[in-house]
Structures are given as structure tokens and as C-alpha cells.
Scaffold this motif. Structure first.
Motif, PDB file in Angstrom:
ATOM      1  N   THR A   1      38.421  47.236 -11.346  1.00 57.78           N
ATOM      2  CA  THR A   1      38.619  46.906  -9.948  1.00 57.78           C
ATOM      3  C   THR A   1      38.340  45.434  -9.659  1.00 57.78           C
ATOM      4  OG1 THR A   1      37.942  49.148  -9.404  1.00 57.78           O
ATOM      5  CG2 THR A   1      37.946  47.572  -7.604  1.00 57.78           C
ATOM      6  N   CYS A   2      39.173  44.872  -8.832  1.00 60.02           N
ATOM      7  CA  CYS A   2      39.043  43.485  -8.380  1.00 60.02           C
ATOM      8  C   CYS A   2      37.646  43.256  -7.806  1.00 60.02           C
ATOM      9  CB  CYS A   2      40.103  43.226  -7.312  1.00 60.02           C
ATOM     10  SG  CYS A   2      39.903  41.708  -6.383  1.00 60.02           S
ATOM     11  N   GLY A   3      37.005  42.195  -8.234  1.00 62.05           N
ATOM     12  CA  GLY A   3      35.672  41.867  -7.773  1.00 62.05           C
ATOM     13  C   GLY A   3      35.596  41.601  -6.280  1.00 62.05           C
ATOM     14  N   ALA A   4      36.649  41.068  -5.700  1.00 65.02           N
ATOM     15  CA  ALA A   4      36.629  40.760  -4.271  1.00 65.02           C
ATOM     16  C   ALA A   4      36.414  42.015  -3.438  1.00 65.02           C
ATOM     17  CB  ALA A   4      37.919  40.053  -3.861  1.00 65.02           C
ATOM     18  N   ILE A   5      37.146  43.082  -3.756  1.00 61.83           N
ATOM     19  CA  ILE A   5      36.983  44.314  -2.983  1.00 61.83           C
ATOM     20  C   ILE A   5      35.650  44.980  -3.318  1.00 61.83           C
ATOM     21  CG2 ILE A   5      38.254  45.890  -4.509  1.00 61.83           C
ATOM     22  CD1 ILE A   5      38.396  45.772  -0.638  1.00 61.83           C
ATOM     23  N   LEU A   6      35.164  44.803  -4.535  1.00 66.80           N
ATOM     24  CA  LEU A   6      33.831  45.312  -4.873  1.00 66.80           C
ATOM     25  C   LEU A   6      32.763  44.609  -4.031  1.00 66.80           C
ATOM     26  CD1 LEU A   6      34.122  45.549  -8.757  1.00 66.80           C
ATOM     27  CD2 LEU A   6      34.002  47.451  -7.139  1.00 66.80           C
ATOM     28  N   GLY A   7      32.910  43.312  -3.841  1.00 64.72           N
ATOM     29  CA  GLY A   7      31.978  42.576  -2.993  1.00 64.72           C
ATOM     30  C   GLY A   7      31.983  43.110  -1.563  1.00 64.72           C
ATOM     31  N   ALA A   8      33.169  43.438  -1.064  1.00 65.82           N
ATOM     32  CA  ALA A   8      33.267  44.020   0.284  1.00 65.82           C
ATOM     33  C   ALA A   8      32.577  45.379   0.338  1.00 65.82           C
ATOM     34  CB  ALA A   8      34.730  44.134   0.696  1.00 65.82           C
ATOM     35  N   CYS A   9      32.699  46.157  -0.723  1.00 65.20           N
ATOM     36  CA  CYS A   9      32.054  47.476  -0.762  1.00 65.20           C
ATOM     37  C   CYS A   9      30.531  47.356  -0.832  1.00 65.20           C
ATOM     38  CB  CYS A   9      32.600  48.301  -1.922  1.00 65.20           C
ATOM     39  SG  CYS A   9      34.334  48.798  -1.669  1.00 65.20           S
TER      40      CYS A   9
END
Length: 137
Positions: free
Chosen positions: A54-62
């Protein structure tokens, strides 16, 4: 709230990984210092597992979803379902815009056709975090 999407993209362009760029942009809004958030999200960049996931950007949002919504109740787990719902909404929006959540697919590693650049993934995830998590603040 004034958008911080460009601030997040600037962090990415100065060496933060994608997860750090998104999550660290909103530290003041979730009650954590930037150094701690930077450490927490350090292993989530480069598409979890070096572009394999998974893309780190969306992980950061999560990660932000947990910071915004979790009660921190270690025994009751009373906020888990609602926090997951927030993460699901942000990932749905990201997927709707980009057609995938997987880093190497976003970067076009196998196809040679990039779907979305890292700074743009960061902008997207920051935009969706603002919409889903911070729209009322």
C-alpha cells in the motif's frame, strides 16, 4: 480549515517518506509532536515493503484516523470500528481517483506508465484526510 496539501507535498520533496509527509503535516491537529510522528511512520514509506504494498501516503492518512478518532481504551476497543470506517472512506476516495492503492502500480514499475507521482499521492492523501478527518475543525 486552510488546506495543507502543498505543505505535505513540500515535506515529501525535502526527504520525508510519503507516510511521514502526510502524517507530520497534521501533528498539531492530532496532539503529537512531529519527531514522534516521524518515527512512527518511518517504516510505512516507499509503498510498504519497498513498493510491494500500500502507498505510504494513504497509510499516513490512516495513522491520522487513529490519532483523531481513537479513544485509546486498551480494554474496550470502543472506537476501533469507527476509526476503521474513516480509514475505509479515505482509501475509497484514493482508489476512486487513482485506480490502485499499490505503490509499484501507481509508479508504473511493471507497465512503464505512471498513474500518479509520489508528491501527487501525498497531495491526494492529504486532501482526503482533510475532507474525512478535519472538515469540521
Amino acid at each position: 480549515m486552510e488546506t495543507r496539501t502543498e505543505t505535505a507535498a513540500e515535506k515529501r520533496n525535502t526527504g520525508y517518506n510519503c507516510a511521514q509527509a502526510v502524517a507530520c503535516t497534521y501533528c498539531d491537529m492530532v496532539g503529537i509532536d512531529e519527531e514522534t510522528m516521524f518515527k512512527i511512520t518511518e517504516g510505512l514509506g516507499v509503498g510498504l515493503g519497498c513498493m510491494e504494498g500500500t502507498c505510504g501516503a494513504i497509510l499516513g492518512a490512516c495513522v491520522l484516523a487513529g490519532m483523531v478518532n481513537s479513544t485509546g481504551n486498551l480494554e474496550g476497543h470502543d472506537s476501533k470500528a469507527a476509526t476503521i470506517k474513516l480509514s475505509k472512506e479515505m482509501t475509497r476516495l484514493f482508489l476512486e481517483r487513482n485506480s490502485t492503492l499499490v505503490c509499484k502500480e501507481l509508479k508504473g514499475i511493471k507497465t512503464g506508465k505512471m498513474i500518479r507521482s509520489c508528491p501527487d499521492c501525498v497531495r491526494d492523501a492529504a486532501e482526503f484526510a482533510e475532507k474525512v478527518l478535519f472538515s469540521e475543525k
